[in-house]
Design a protein around this motif. Sequence first.
Motif, short mmCIF file in Angstrom:
data_model
loop_
_atom_site.label_atom_id
_atom_site.label_comp_id
_atom_site.label_asym_id
_atom_site.label_seq_id
_atom_site.Cartn_x
_atom_site.Cartn_y
_atom_site.Cartn_z
N ASP A 30 -21.95 18.54 17.12
CA ASP A 30 -20.61 17.60 17.45
C ASP A 30 -21.58 16.05 17.53
N ASP A 134 -13.77 15.41 16.69
CA ASP A 134 -14.39 15.90 17.88
C ASP A 134 -13.68 16.14 19.14
N GLY A 312 -17.60 20.90 22.12
CA GLY A 312 -17.49 20.29 20.75
C GLY A 312 -18.19 21.19 19.71
N SER A 316 -16.36 23.55 16.93
CA SER A 316 -16.60 23.30 15.28
C SER A 316 -16.81 24.71 14.73
#
Length: 328
Positions: A30, A134, A312, A316
């Motif tokens: 992130d 993000d 984050g 991801s």
Amino acid sequence: MSDCTGGSGAAVGPGGHAHQAQRRVVVALDVGGTGMKCALVRPDGTVHHTERHPTRAERGPEAVLGTILDVAAGLADKARADGLEPVAAGVAVPGVVDEENGIAAWSSNIGFRDVPVRARLEERLGLPAVLGHDVRVGGTAEARLGAGRGHRHVLFVAIGTGIAAALIVDGTGYGGAHGGAGELGHIVVRPGGPACPCGQRGCLESLCSARAIGLRYAELAGVPGATALDVVTRAGQGDDLARTVWREAIEALADGMVIAQALYDVGVFVIGGGLAEARSELLHPLKETFRERVTFHRVPEFVRAGLGDEAGCIGSALLALDHLEKTS
């Protein structure tokens, strides 16, 4: 090494034998303007290992990309050293992100413009990779494993230096036609109001981001360097000026969120970012002020984000696992 659980329940990623699934991890980053939060994340959202690295955006986009690739490669090596199998990589960046093509179209915080992050990651790691926004990946994590769990329609609102949002429906983020959906901070709620870095005046971000609240109080009270936390603390101690600044910020934020609810009709607002650290001092008056403004709209729940600054990385990883599942 840390073993912090980001969620529970069935694995989110592709199936397979139990022992194989237990060995799988995703390399997740992130990337922000100041620092990179980095992790190895299991398919159920559990964080196996975390690292932090400075972004040092002043070095230029190619140097930042080089750091991303080096850190990702190091994480993959760490996974193998721990007897785990890295199966994919996921990277989140701010700005406008073309997730379909894996390109960071524009990100002023880290200097990216049309950078093919996914292709470079896949070339370096030899693993399938994805690039996400993000706030959208953070919202995805909160919707599936965090404070929004159990709701089909979630609006994740990150309030920090800036303000951005992510609409998550059935666990999937909506990016819009050009990757720019969710710019809640640039809804104009006070026409002719304070100048915003985007070029408009009276944007939500210019009125009730943590940065804007601190600057407003600093200007009025003559206290250089005041922060939003200072405003909340002083308001609680009976400082009338701090109370006024905080109330006006809450009112502007509620106006913006009424607009958001008119557009999205979600079941829950999940509030994250630095300002969410104000907890009940933010959530309670925000919900009450929101209620005063709505007419026919349904009032959603207001909850504080639950995954903290690991959201984050977890998001991801979830995005990367979704990609694996679609392509397997």
